[in-house]
Scaffold this active site. Structure first.
Site, PDB file in Angstrom:
ATOM      1  N   ASP A   1      13.756  56.745  36.096  1.00  0.00           N
ATOM      2  CA  ASP A   1      14.159  56.329  34.740  1.00  0.00           C
ATOM      3  C   ASP A   1      15.467  55.539  34.734  1.00  0.00           C
ATOM      4  O   ASP A   1      15.968  55.170  33.678  1.00  0.00           O
ATOM      5  CB  ASP A   1      14.300  57.564  33.841  1.00  0.00           C
ATOM      6  CG  ASP A   1      15.308  58.570  34.391  1.00  0.00           C
ATOM      7  OD1 ASP A   1      15.922  58.283  35.441  1.00  0.00           O
ATOM      8  OD2 ASP A   1      15.486  59.633  33.769  1.00  0.00           O
ATOM      9  N   GLY A   2      16.034  55.297  35.916  1.00  0.00           N
ATOM     10  CA  GLY A   2      17.256  54.492  35.978  1.00  0.00           C
ATOM     11  C   GLY A   2      18.533  55.313  36.073  1.00  0.00           C
ATOM     12  O   GLY A   2      19.618  54.750  36.239  1.00  0.00           O
TER      13      GLY A   2
ATOM     14  N   ARG B   1      42.305  27.079  27.782  1.00  0.00           N
ATOM     15  CA  ARG B   1      40.937  27.598  27.870  1.00  0.00           C
ATOM     16  C   ARG B   1      40.319  27.566  26.487  1.00  0.00           C
ATOM     17  O   ARG B   1      40.829  28.183  25.558  1.00  0.00           O
ATOM     18  CB  ARG B   1      40.951  29.031  28.427  1.00  0.00           C
ATOM     19  CG  ARG B   1      39.559  29.621  28.563  1.00  0.00           C
ATOM     20  CD  ARG B   1      39.578  31.007  29.172  1.00  0.00           C
ATOM     21  NE  ARG B   1      39.787  31.058  30.618  1.00  0.00           N
ATOM     22  CZ  ARG B   1      38.877  30.706  31.521  1.00  0.00           C
ATOM     23  NH1 ARG B   1      37.694  30.255  31.141  1.00  0.00           N
ATOM     24  NH2 ARG B   1      39.148  30.798  32.805  1.00  0.00           N
TER      25      ARG B   1
ATOM     26  N   LYS C   1      47.051  25.161  31.731  1.00  0.00           N
ATOM     27  CA  LYS C   1      45.610  25.250  31.442  1.00  0.00           C
ATOM     28  C   LYS C   1      45.393  25.585  29.982  1.00  0.00           C
ATOM     29  O   LYS C   1      46.115  26.401  29.408  1.00  0.00           O
ATOM     30  CB  LYS C   1      44.989  26.334  32.321  1.00  0.00           C
ATOM     31  CG  LYS C   1      43.510  26.589  32.042  1.00  0.00           C
ATOM     32  CD  LYS C   1      42.875  27.467  33.123  1.00  0.00           C
ATOM     33  CE  LYS C   1      42.998  28.933  32.838  1.00  0.00           C
ATOM     34  NZ  LYS C   1      42.357  29.779  33.853  1.00  0.00           N
TER      35      LYS C   1
ATOM     36  N   ARG D   1      40.985  41.464  32.380  1.00  0.00           N
ATOM     37  CA  ARG D   1      41.265  40.193  31.689  1.00  0.00           C
ATOM     38  C   ARG D   1      41.253  40.364  30.175  1.00  0.00           C
ATOM     39  O   ARG D   1      41.915  39.639  29.457  1.00  0.00           O
ATOM     40  CB  ARG D   1      40.281  39.118  32.148  1.00  0.00           C
ATOM     41  CG  ARG D   1      40.590  38.662  33.567  1.00  0.00           C
ATOM     42  CD  ARG D   1      39.845  37.410  33.943  1.00  0.00           C
ATOM     43  NE  ARG D   1      38.436  37.648  34.158  1.00  0.00           N
ATOM     44  CZ  ARG D   1      37.552  36.693  34.418  1.00  0.00           C
ATOM     45  NH1 ARG D   1      37.933  35.433  34.472  1.00  0.00           N
ATOM     46  NH2 ARG D   1      36.295  36.969  34.624  1.00  0.00           N
ATOM     47  N   GLN D   2      40.490  41.352  29.681  1.00  0.00           N
ATOM     48  CA  GLN D   2      40.517  41.632  28.233  1.00  0.00           C
ATOM     49  C   GLN D   2      41.624  42.667  28.020  1.00  0.00           C
ATOM     50  O   GLN D   2      41.382  43.840  27.728  1.00  0.00           O
ATOM     51  CB  GLN D   2      39.141  42.169  27.781  1.00  0.00           C
ATOM     52  CG  GLN D   2      39.029  42.475  26.292  1.00  0.00           C
ATOM     53  CD  GLN D   2      38.961  41.230  25.410  1.00  0.00           C
ATOM     54  OE1 GLN D   2      38.414  40.209  25.827  1.00  0.00           O
ATOM     55  NE2 GLN D   2      39.517  41.286  24.218  1.00  0.00           N
TER      56      GLN D   2
ATOM     57  N   ASP E   1      47.108  27.351  36.649  1.00  0.00           N
ATOM     58  CA  ASP E   1      47.529  27.641  35.260  1.00  0.00           C
ATOM     59  C   ASP E   1      48.885  28.345  35.262  1.00  0.00           C
ATOM     60  O   ASP E   1      49.387  28.733  36.326  1.00  0.00           O
ATOM     61  CB  ASP E   1      46.471  28.450  34.495  1.00  0.00           C
ATOM     62  CG  ASP E   1      46.138  29.775  35.169  1.00  0.00           C
ATOM     63  OD1 ASP E   1      46.993  30.334  35.877  1.00  0.00           O
ATOM     64  OD2 ASP E   1      45.007  30.256  34.981  1.00  0.00           O
TER      65      ASP E   1
ATOM     66  N   ASP F   1      44.839  31.059  43.348  1.00  0.00           N
ATOM     67  CA  ASP F   1      44.694  31.763  42.072  1.00  0.00           C
ATOM     68  C   ASP F   1      44.283  33.206  42.365  1.00  0.00           C
ATOM     69  O   ASP F   1      43.967  33.539  43.509  1.00  0.00           O
ATOM     70  CB  ASP F   1      43.644  31.052  41.203  1.00  0.00           C
ATOM     71  CG  ASP F   1      43.816  31.329  39.708  1.00  0.00           C
ATOM     72  OD1 ASP F   1      44.706  32.116  39.341  1.00  0.00           O
ATOM     73  OD2 ASP F   1      43.046  30.768  38.904  1.00  0.00           O
TER      74      ASP F   1
ATOM     75  N   HIS G   1      44.654  41.648  37.168  1.00  0.00           N
ATOM     76  CA  HIS G   1      45.011  40.721  36.066  1.00  0.00           C
ATOM     77  C   HIS G   1      45.853  41.523  35.057  1.00  0.00           C
ATOM     78  O   HIS G   1      46.871  42.040  35.422  1.00  0.00           O
ATOM     79  CB  HIS G   1      43.729  40.135  35.464  1.00  0.00           C
ATOM     80  CG  HIS G   1      43.956  38.778  34.900  1.00  0.00           C
ATOM     81  ND1 HIS G   1      43.981  37.641  35.668  1.00  0.00           N
ATOM     82  CD2 HIS G   1      44.197  38.379  33.641  1.00  0.00           C
ATOM     83  CE1 HIS G   1      44.241  36.609  34.904  1.00  0.00           C
ATOM     84  NE2 HIS G   1      44.369  37.028  33.662  1.00  0.00           N
TER      85      HIS G   1
HETATM   86  C1  R5P Z   1      42.723  33.444  34.491  1.00  0.00           C
HETATM   87  O1  R5P Z   1      43.776  33.446  33.906  1.00  0.00           O
HETATM   88  C2  R5P Z   1      42.606  33.711  35.975  1.00  0.00           C
HETATM   89  O2  R5P Z   1      43.845  33.668  36.602  1.00  0.00           O
HETATM   90  C3  R5P Z   1      41.656  32.729  36.609  1.00  0.00           C
HETATM   91  O3  R5P Z   1      42.203  31.428  36.531  1.00  0.00           O
HETATM   92  C4  R5P Z   1      40.324  32.760  35.912  1.00  0.00           C
HETATM   93  O4  R5P Z   1      39.894  34.079  35.805  1.00  0.00           O
HETATM   94  C5  R5P Z   1      39.293  31.946  36.619  1.00  0.00           C
HETATM   95  O5  R5P Z   1      38.118  31.975  35.895  1.00  0.00           O
HETATM   96  P1  R5P Z   1      37.019  30.838  36.047  1.00  0.00           P
HETATM   97  O6  R5P Z   1      36.707  30.716  37.511  1.00  0.00           O
HETATM   98  O7  R5P Z   1      35.852  31.326  35.260  1.00  0.00           O
HETATM   99  O8  R5P Z   1      37.600  29.594  35.465  1.00  0.00           O
END
Ligand code: R5P
Length: 289
Positions: A34-35, A192, A190, A93-94, A167, A217, A126
């Protein structure tokens, strides 16, 4: 101390065990029809300091549940201390409520994890806006950086006249790495627009003609950040552009996109298992343990 390798990090966990001169314990993980998840440790952990190693990529939801199962299982089986090594910590990241009504995933994941372990060790997480990590997780969080091993790799293997951060936040990687390899750092700006649309630009005049650039990065996810940075550097006459990141998530054909944009090479650390993971962080983690 015994090192438990959860499903996303078996390779890294056994390297950590070897470097920390500790025993390695494999996990039997399977799903019921069932997972439902099934987890079993294949060695005794009673009385041990149990170190669970689990990267939260791929499949962050499943990885998180498996790590929590492993931590609770360790306590049930008599562990005296439980540490979670999450070489890549997802959800960070969130780290803020960017739009009304959003869940702050970084805080929720932190509280959930911290509730079940004594200590968390992670690499270049992050979550820049998260504030006091110890308060969020409710336990000590050791944030290691791969900058040293990344810089050593660049020095040995990549032509490099300039280190570029794609960035504003990437100065944390670009500047120390540039200092280590003895080259200048350039940090781009950067914007976004969406998860899949970014723009990068130079904030000052830089002459890149005939130079070998290395972009550093923390994360390559969709690859759009790196792709835009590669384009900007090539437009300014860079002779070659290589890409290095700590965490290689590589979703939606990111690696192919980077190659098509003209990346001379793409390399990551082994915090997430992937085909480009040539930089080993096991020594760093073993030392911290
Ligand atoms: C964002 O601030 C991180 O440092 C990376 O630049 C980011 O997560 C990269 O995401 P993606 O490859 O989707 O552009």
């Amino acid at each position: 101390m015994i090192i438990i390798g959860c499903s996303n990090s078996t390779g890294l966990a056994s390297r950590i065990a070897w470097k920390a001169k500790s025993r390695y314990c494999a996990v039997e993980k399977k799903y019921f029809p069932d997972g439902d998840l099934y987890v079993r440790f294949l060695k005794r952990v009673k009385g041990e300091h149990v170190v669970i190693v689990q990267s939260f990529q791929p499949k962050p939801q499943e990885a998180l549940v498996e790590a929590v199962w492993a931590a609770v299982n360790a306590w049930d089986l008599g562990a005296k201390k439980v540490t979670l090594v999450a070489p890549y910590l997802a959800y960070m990241r969130q780290d803020s409520r960017f739009h009304a009504g959003e869940a702050v995933s970084a805080r929720i994941a932190g509280e959930l994890i911290g509730h079940h372990v004594d200590r968390v060790i992670t690499v270049d997480p992050h979550g820049h806006r998260l504030g006091d990590w110890r308060r969020v997780f409710g336990c000590p969080v050791t944030k290691l950086t791969a900058n040293g091993v990344v810089a050593e790799y660049i020095e040995r293997k990549m032509p490099c006249d300039v280190v570029v951060g794609p960035d504003e936040e990437s100065y944390q990687w670009a500047e120390p790495i540039a200092a280590y390899v003895g080259m200048p750092a350039v940090v781009l700006k950067k914007k976004r627009y969406t998860a899949r649309r970014v723009e990068v630009r130079f904030s000052r005049e830089v002459d890149l003609r005939g130079k070998h650039a290395v972009i550093t990065d923390d994360i390559i996810s969709t690859g759009h950040t790196m792709v835009e940075a590669i384009k900007a550097l090539r437009k300014r006459g860079a002779k070659s552009v290589s890409c290095v990141a700590v965490h290689g998530i590589f979703v939606e054909g990111a690696l192919q996109k980077l190659k098509e944009a003209g990346a001379a090479s793409v390399v990551t650390a082994n915090t997430i298992e992937n085909s480009q993971a040539y930089i080993d962080v096991s020594g760093l983690i073993a030392e911290s343990l």
